[in-house]
Write a protein that holds these residues in place. Structure first.
Motif, PDB file in Angstrom:
ATOM      1  N   SER A  79       0.785  -1.257  -0.014  1.00  8.73           N
ATOM      2  CA  SER A  79       0.143  -0.040  -0.027  1.00  8.73           C
ATOM      3  C   SER A  79       0.999   1.348  -0.109  1.00  8.73           C
ATOM      4  N   ASN A  80       2.279   1.106  -0.320  1.00  9.53           N
ATOM      5  CA  ASN A  80       2.984   2.215  -0.586  1.00  9.53           C
ATOM      6  C   ASN A  80       3.326   2.875   1.038  1.00  9.53           C
ATOM      7  N   HIS A  81       3.132   2.064   1.968  1.00 12.11           N
ATOM      8  CA  HIS A  81       3.415   2.631   3.484  1.00 12.11           C
ATOM      9  C   HIS A  81       3.690   1.305   4.491  1.00 12.11           C
ATOM     10  N   GLU A  83       4.467   0.729   7.546  1.00 14.61           N
ATOM     11  CA  GLU A  83       3.685   0.386   8.725  1.00 14.61           C
ATOM     12  C   GLU A  83       2.246  -0.095   8.428  1.00 14.61           C
ATOM     13  N   ARG A  84       1.775   0.572   7.551  1.00 10.72           N
ATOM     14  CA  ARG A  84       0.304  -0.040   7.368  1.00 10.72           C
ATOM     15  C   ARG A  84       0.294  -1.443   6.653  1.00 10.72           C
ATOM     16  N   ASP A  85       1.366  -1.662   5.842  1.00  9.71           N
ATOM     17  CA  ASP A  85       1.450  -3.124   5.267  1.00  9.71           C
ATOM     18  C   ASP A  85       1.729  -4.056   6.327  1.00  9.71           C
TER      19      ASP A  85
END
Length: 188
Positions: A79-81, A83-85
């Motif tokens: 998702s291009n992030h 921490e979110r991934d």
């Protein structure tokens, strides 16, 4: 002699309408599996799965006889992030340690005209298998510059997270995920 001629003619006509087998060109980055979901109802979160593979059989004369199989490595979510991934890979969402892959296997193709079709099949995701329908369109087919032959399609579908056992609450606008698929296959 007449029987032999008829048998040969039948064999030739059968071979001319057989579906061709293709391998999805995910290694050459000529295919993608993208997703988007509303984030709290305020904006869209987009991403993709970077690692997947698949095959399909297709005959332009009989699109309804096509067969498709795709395997997705769930740990490849991007998702291009970072921490979110990490959160998406955890037990709130994909739980990739327990469910390292997702799979789609077509069960039926319904032609709608002008290259449009409904691709129905079984989608196994997060340990749950459910039927889904992908609204698909043939983009084109033909020779490539490297001496091969390719066919390309695109498709979209929407899945409800709860249908696949994911019940993390991001609000009422974030209950479904839109999938957008771009598939280019190399004829084998």
């Amino acid at each position: 002699m007449k029987k032999l001629t008829l048998a040969l003619a039948a064999a030739l006509s059968m071979s001319s309408v057989q579906a061709a087998d293709y391998v999805i060109d995910s290694k050459g980055a000529h295919a993608s599996i993208n997703f988007k979901i509303q984030h709290l109802g305020y904006s869209w979160l987009t991403g993709r799965f970077n690692d997947f593979e698949g095959t399909f059989s297709y005959d332009d004369e009989k699109p309804s006889d096509a067969n498709i199989m795709v395997n997705i490595t769930t740990d490849s979510i991007d998702s291009n992030h970072a921490e979110r991934d990490k959160h998406l890979k955890g037990d709130d969402f994909l739980d990739v340690d327990i469910y390292p892959s997702a799979k789609f296997v077509s069960t039926k193709i319904v032609e709608k005209g002008d290259g449009m079709m409904d691709v129905m099949g079984d989608f196994t995701f997060h340990g749950v298998t459910k039927p889904i329908t992908i609204n698909a369109k043939k983009i084109g087919e033909g020779k490539d510059p490297w001496g091969g032959y390719r066919a390309g399609f695109m498709g979209t579908t929407v899945i409800a997270l709860k249908d696949f056992g994911i019940d993390y609450d991001l609000g009422p606008a974030s209950q479904t995920v839109e999938l957008e698929l771009h598939v280019e296959g190399v004829k084998q």
